[in-house]
Motif scaffolding. Structure first.
Motif, PDB file in Angstrom:
ATOM      1  N   PRO A 155       0.826  -1.203   0.000  1.00 20.06           N
ATOM      2  CA  PRO A 155       0.000   0.000   0.000  1.00 20.06           C
ATOM      3  C   PRO A 155       0.863   1.258   0.000  1.00 20.06           C
ATOM      4  O   PRO A 155       2.070   1.210   0.262  1.00 20.06           O
ATOM      5  N   VAL A 156       0.235   2.376  -0.298  1.00 21.25           N
ATOM      6  CA  VAL A 156       0.898   3.675  -0.256  1.00 21.25           C
ATOM      7  C   VAL A 156       0.331   4.460   0.916  1.00 21.25           C
ATOM      8  O   VAL A 156      -0.884   4.640   1.025  1.00 21.25           O
ATOM      9  N   ILE A 157       1.212   4.909   1.793  1.00 18.52           N
ATOM     10  CA  ILE A 157       0.790   5.706   2.943  1.00 18.52           C
ATOM     11  C   ILE A 157       0.882   7.178   2.568  1.00 18.52           C
ATOM     12  O   ILE A 157       1.946   7.671   2.189  1.00 18.52           O
ATOM     13  N   GLU A 158      -0.232   7.878   2.638  1.00 17.10           N
ATOM     14  CA  GLU A 158      -0.311   9.282   2.244  1.00 17.10           C
ATOM     15  C   GLU A 158      -0.452  10.143   3.502  1.00 17.10           C
ATOM     16  O   GLU A 158      -1.554  10.303   4.041  1.00 17.10           O
ATOM     17  N   PRO A 159       0.663  10.713   4.000  1.00 16.74           N
ATOM     18  CA  PRO A 159       0.612  11.411   5.290  1.00 16.74           C
ATOM     19  C   PRO A 159      -0.132  12.736   5.258  1.00 16.74           C
ATOM     20  O   PRO A 159      -0.646  13.179   6.282  1.00 16.74           O
ATOM     21  N   TYR A 160      -0.167  13.395   4.111  1.00 22.43           N
ATOM     22  CA  TYR A 160      -0.910  14.636   3.923  1.00 22.43           C
ATOM     23  C   TYR A 160      -1.844  14.447   2.730  1.00 22.43           C
ATOM     24  O   TYR A 160      -1.500  13.753   1.779  1.00 22.43           O
ATOM     25  N   THR A 161      -3.017  15.083   2.764  1.00 22.30           N
ATOM     26  CA  THR A 161      -3.914  15.057   1.607  1.00 22.30           C
ATOM     27  C   THR A 161      -4.339  16.483   1.274  1.00 22.30           C
ATOM     28  O   THR A 161      -4.173  17.406   2.081  1.00 22.30           O
ATOM     29  N   GLN A 162      -4.921  16.643   0.079  1.00 22.59           N
ATOM     30  CA  GLN A 162      -5.405  17.969  -0.324  1.00 22.59           C
ATOM     31  C   GLN A 162      -6.853  18.206   0.038  1.00 22.59           C
ATOM     32  O   GLN A 162      -7.394  19.282  -0.178  1.00 22.59           O
ATOM     33  N   TRP A 163      -7.523  17.194   0.603  1.00 27.30           N
ATOM     34  CA  TRP A 163      -8.961  17.296   0.854  1.00 27.30           C
ATOM     35  C   TRP A 163      -9.255  18.039   2.143  1.00 27.30           C
ATOM     36  O   TRP A 163      -8.516  17.947   3.122  1.00 27.30           O
ATOM     37  N   ILE A 164     -10.376  18.764   2.189  1.00 31.04           N
ATOM     38  CA  ILE A 164     -10.815  19.418   3.412  1.00 31.04           C
ATOM     39  C   ILE A 164     -11.919  18.579   4.052  1.00 31.04           C
ATOM     40  O   ILE A 164     -12.617  17.828   3.383  1.00 31.04           O
ATOM     41  N   GLY A 165     -12.063  18.709   5.368  1.00 25.08           N
ATOM     42  CA  GLY A 165     -13.108  17.967   6.058  1.00 25.08           C
ATOM     43  C   GLY A 165     -13.135  18.319   7.528  1.00 25.08           C
ATOM     44  O   GLY A 165     -12.503  19.274   7.980  1.00 25.08           O
ATOM     45  N   ASN A 166     -13.870  17.504   8.281  1.00 24.60           N
ATOM     46  CA  ASN A 166     -14.073  17.750   9.704  1.00 24.60           C
ATOM     47  C   ASN A 166     -13.542  16.606  10.544  1.00 24.60           C
ATOM     48  O   ASN A 166     -14.053  16.322  11.620  1.00 24.60           O
ATOM     49  N   GLN A 167     -12.501  15.941  10.051  1.00 30.19           N
ATOM     50  CA  GLN A 167     -11.927  14.799  10.747  1.00 30.19           C
ATOM     51  C   GLN A 167     -11.502  15.152  12.175  1.00 30.19           C
ATOM     52  O   GLN A 167     -11.512  14.305  13.062  1.00 30.19           O
ATOM     53  N   GLY A 168     -11.142  16.421  12.386  1.00 33.77           N
ATOM     54  CA  GLY A 168     -10.674  16.832  13.704  1.00 33.77           C
ATOM     55  C   GLY A 168     -11.677  16.595  14.813  1.00 33.77           C
ATOM     56  O   GLY A 168     -11.303  16.517  15.987  1.00 33.77           O
ATOM     57  N   ALA A 169     -12.968  16.471  14.474  1.00 35.27           N
ATOM     58  CA  ALA A 169     -13.984  16.206  15.502  1.00 35.27           C
ATOM     59  C   ALA A 169     -13.804  14.836  16.133  1.00 35.27           C
ATOM     60  O   ALA A 169     -14.354  14.565  17.211  1.00 35.27           O
ATOM     61  N   LEU A 170     -13.046  13.953  15.498  1.00 33.45           N
ATOM     62  CA  LEU A 170     -12.817  12.599  16.018  1.00 33.45           C
ATOM     63  C   LEU A 170     -11.328  12.338  16.240  1.00 33.45           C
ATOM     64  O   LEU A 170     -10.872  11.203  16.197  1.00 33.45           O
ATOM     65  N   ALA A 171     -10.574  13.399  16.509  1.00 34.22           N
ATOM     66  CA  ALA A 171      -9.117  13.307  16.528  1.00 34.22           C
ATOM     67  C   ALA A 171      -8.545  12.646  17.780  1.00 34.22           C
ATOM     68  O   ALA A 171      -7.328  12.564  17.923  1.00 34.22           O
ATOM     69  N   ALA A 172      -9.374  12.142  18.673  1.00 38.74           N
ATOM     70  CA  ALA A 172      -8.871  11.534  19.900  1.00 38.74           C
ATOM     71  C   ALA A 172      -8.324  10.128  19.690  1.00 38.74           C
ATOM     72  O   ALA A 172      -7.902   9.480  20.644  1.00 38.74           O
ATOM     73  N   ARG A 173      -8.292   9.644  18.467  1.00 36.73           N
ATOM     74  CA  ARG A 173      -7.833   8.289  18.159  1.00 36.73           C
ATOM     75  C   ARG A 173      -7.124   8.337  16.800  1.00 36.73           C
ATOM     76  O   ARG A 173      -7.329   9.263  16.013  1.00 36.73           O
ATOM     77  N   PRO A 174      -6.286   7.326  16.499  1.00 39.12           N
ATOM     78  CA  PRO A 174      -5.692   7.280  15.152  1.00 39.12           C
ATOM     79  C   PRO A 174      -6.761   7.025  14.108  1.00 39.12           C
ATOM     80  O   PRO A 174      -7.680   6.235  14.321  1.00 39.12           O
ATOM     81  N   ILE A 175      -6.637   7.703  12.965  1.00 42.74           N
ATOM     82  CA  ILE A 175      -7.628   7.634  11.900  1.00 42.74           C
ATOM     83  C   ILE A 175      -6.918   7.339  10.583  1.00 42.74           C
ATOM     84  O   ILE A 175      -5.956   8.024  10.229  1.00 42.74           O
ATOM     85  N   VAL A 176      -7.394   6.325   9.870  1.00 41.83           N
ATOM     86  CA  VAL A 176      -6.833   5.988   8.563  1.00 41.83           C
ATOM     87  C   VAL A 176      -7.971   5.910   7.555  1.00 41.83           C
ATOM     88  O   VAL A 176      -8.986   5.250   7.795  1.00 41.83           O
ATOM     89  N   GLY A 177      -7.803   6.576   6.416  1.00 46.89           N
ATOM     90  CA  GLY A 177      -8.797   6.534   5.354  1.00 46.89           C
ATOM     91  C   GLY A 177      -8.558   5.361   4.425  1.00 46.89           C
ATOM     92  O   GLY A 177      -7.448   5.194   3.904  1.00 46.89           O
ATOM     93  N   VAL A 178      -9.569   4.518   4.244  1.00 45.79           N
ATOM     94  CA  VAL A 178      -9.513   3.402   3.297  1.00 45.79           C
ATOM     95  C   VAL A 178     -10.799   3.418   2.484  1.00 45.79           C
ATOM     96  O   VAL A 178     -11.797   4.010   2.894  1.00 45.79           O
ATOM     97  N   GLY A 179     -10.784   2.779   1.310  1.00 40.77           N
ATOM     98  CA  GLY A 179     -11.982   2.842   0.481  1.00 40.77           C
ATOM     99  C   GLY A 179     -12.069   1.734  -0.538  1.00 40.77           C
ATOM    100  O   GLY A 179     -11.317   0.759  -0.483  1.00 40.77           O
ATOM    101  N   VAL A 180     -12.985   1.894  -1.507  1.00 35.62           N
ATOM    102  CA  VAL A 180     -13.282   0.830  -2.473  1.00 35.62           C
ATOM    103  C   VAL A 180     -13.271   1.333  -3.911  1.00 35.62           C
ATOM    104  O   VAL A 180     -13.712   0.631  -4.813  1.00 35.62           O
ATOM    105  N   SER A 181     -12.789   2.555  -4.129  1.00 30.34           N
ATOM    106  CA  SER A 181     -12.838   3.127  -5.464  1.00 30.34           C
ATOM    107  C   SER A 181     -11.436   3.226  -6.060  1.00 30.34           C
ATOM    108  O   SER A 181     -10.478   2.669  -5.529  1.00 30.34           O
ATOM    109  N   ARG A 182     -11.333   3.962  -7.164  1.00 29.25           N
ATOM    110  CA  ARG A 182     -10.055   4.162  -7.855  1.00 29.25           C
ATOM    111  C   ARG A 182      -9.923   5.626  -8.262  1.00 29.25           C
ATOM    112  O   ARG A 182     -10.890   6.374  -8.254  1.00 29.25           O
TER     113      ARG A 182
END
Length: 454
Positions: free
Chosen positions: A392-419
């Protein structure tokens, strides 16, 4: 506890894939556009029913500034808890013309091994893959090795203004050891991306009033136009090439480490595609593709997203505009505080003689980042190797904006099913059925590995 044997659950994914895909098609046939509250409510009910069908409990919760949240749990063995965050609204970005689809966007038809539907890549495919990963354990006659907790969001506005208060109110039911974020994809080399960050946003409306009402332009030599004053104020914020000129704007940006730079070097970036799409020969500042791949993820930006003022009818009009307004989007990178950046913008406008500009905060969210050295990142990466058979490729920074910080009390990894070529939000948005299967298998492997972590 001993490491759970995933063989039976993985076999169940293969055996029941058609059933899983059919349920995903049902979800995709509900037109969950934020502008249609009845359709959003129907989508929430469908998701809650799906969780019940696969042995869990789900509650539909009305919330301020939001369409209904679905908060759910499917119990598992042991003490570990895995949180899944996904959203069920579609058309996150401009969606294009329905006439360009090979089949209607809400028909959810399968063509040549791909499921075509609006929102299937962002984010309904990822959403159902998490439920179906738990279902696979149960269909194999096994208790899932971890408890899965779910927060399914239906945004009323793009920036999720209700998410922070919702997460605070239900913190006990969201408590977990780690989280899988809503979405990611496989790149052009079939490698799954593990996304570890999101940019924050500070979205502003700047308004200038220079006169009580529009007056005739014969007085231009004597009276100030709001459009001219707004243009001058905006010119204080950035140069023509987009460089931000607000003092201290980027002072708290988290420095990029050598290890993170090495990780970003592995992330695909198709500069030719972007240049062709934008109709340009080169990028701002003369950046090459590798520099661009880093800059798009790590540089905070300011975009004047829209300007309004004066009489724009298709006619010759003779007036001095009394008011003018502009929308300004600021994308924040890890380390930045939206309130500090807001103060810097206010102070700079005041210091340059534009203290009369009214600044309204339309949206805000904090950037967030999970350290690539966190054990959970290694766990998800190892699970990806088993599920996909590639590195896999680990992407430490992304260009997307969002509200992930509301759940920042735990490690968070984005995974998906698209291309990368899934056409997110555009005509013919799709996922490959093979990728859907592999995405479910990946989550099965993550659950098994999390169960035995210390």
């Amino acid at each position: 506890m001993p490491h759970p044997d995933t063989a039976a659950a993985l076999a169940a994914v293969d055996t029941h894939l058609d059933e899983f895909v059919a349920e995903l098609q049902q979800l995709c046939r509900i037109r969950s556009r934020r502008q249609e509250p009845d359709q959003m409510a129907a989508t929430a009910r469908f998701i809650a029913d799906s969780v019940h069908r696969w042995g869990g409990q789900a509650e539909i919760i009305e919330w301020e500034q939001s369409h209904p949240y679905v908060l759910a749990e499917i119990p598992g063995a042991g003490q570990r808890r895995l949180l899944h965050f996904t959203h069920y609204d579609v058309e996150v970005e401009p969606a294009g013309d329905d006439a360009d689809w090979i089949s209607p966007p809400y028909a959810a038809e399968i063509h040549d091994g791909r499921l075509y539907a609006r929102g299937v890549a962002d984010d309904k495919g990822a959403l159902m893959s998490r439920i179906h990963a738990v279902a696979a354990w149960r269909l194999a006659g096994l208790t899932p090795p971890v408890t899965s907790r779910f927060i399914f969001e239906g945004k009323q506005w793009l920036h999720s203004p209700g998410l922070g208060s919702f997460c605070a109110a239900y913190a006990d039911r969201l408590a977990s050891d780690a989280a899988l974020w809503e979405n990611s994809w496989r790149d052009g080399q079939d490698r799954p991306l593990l996304k570890l960050a999101e940019k924050g946003v500070l979205y502003l409306r700047l308004t200038v009033r220079t006169l009580p009402r529009d007056l005739t332009s014969q007085n231009t030599a004597l009276l100030p136009a709001a459009t001219a004053r707004l243009a001058a104020a905006l010119a204080q914020l950035q140069r023509p090439d987009g460089t931000v000129t607000v003092p201290g704007f980027a002072d708290d940006v988290r420095p990029l480490t050598d290890a993170e730079r090495d990780l970003l070097a592995e992330v695909e970036f198709d500069g030719d595609f972007l240049r062709e799409r934008a109709g340009v020969r080169g990028f701002t500042g003369g950046l090459d593709d590798r520099q661009a791949a880093v800059a798009i993820r790590t540089v905070p930006t300011l975009t004047v997203a829209g300007i309004a003022g004066g009489d724009m009818r298709d006619d010759v009009t003779l007036g001095i505009p009394a008011t003018a307004a502009a929308k300004v989007e600021i994308r924040l990178v890890p380390g930045q505080d939206p309130q500090r950046v807001l103060a810097a913008v206010r102070d700079h406008l005041a210091a340059t003689g534009f203290g009369d500009v009214d600044i309204e905060v339309m949206a805000t969210s904090r950037p967030n980042m999970t350290d690539h050295r966190d054990p959970f990142v290694a766990l998800v990466a190892d699970a990806a190797r088993r599920a996909y058979g590639v590195e896999p490729v680990i992407e430490p920074y992304t260009q997307w904006i969002g509200n992930q910080g509301a759940l920042a009390a735990r490690p968070i990894v984005g995974v998906g099913v698209s291309r990368a070529d899934s056409g997110v939000d555009g005509p013919n948005e799709n996922i490959r059925l093979d990728d859907y299967r592999d995405g479910i298998r990946h989550v099965v492997e993550v659950m098994a590995a999390l169960a035995v972590t210390a």
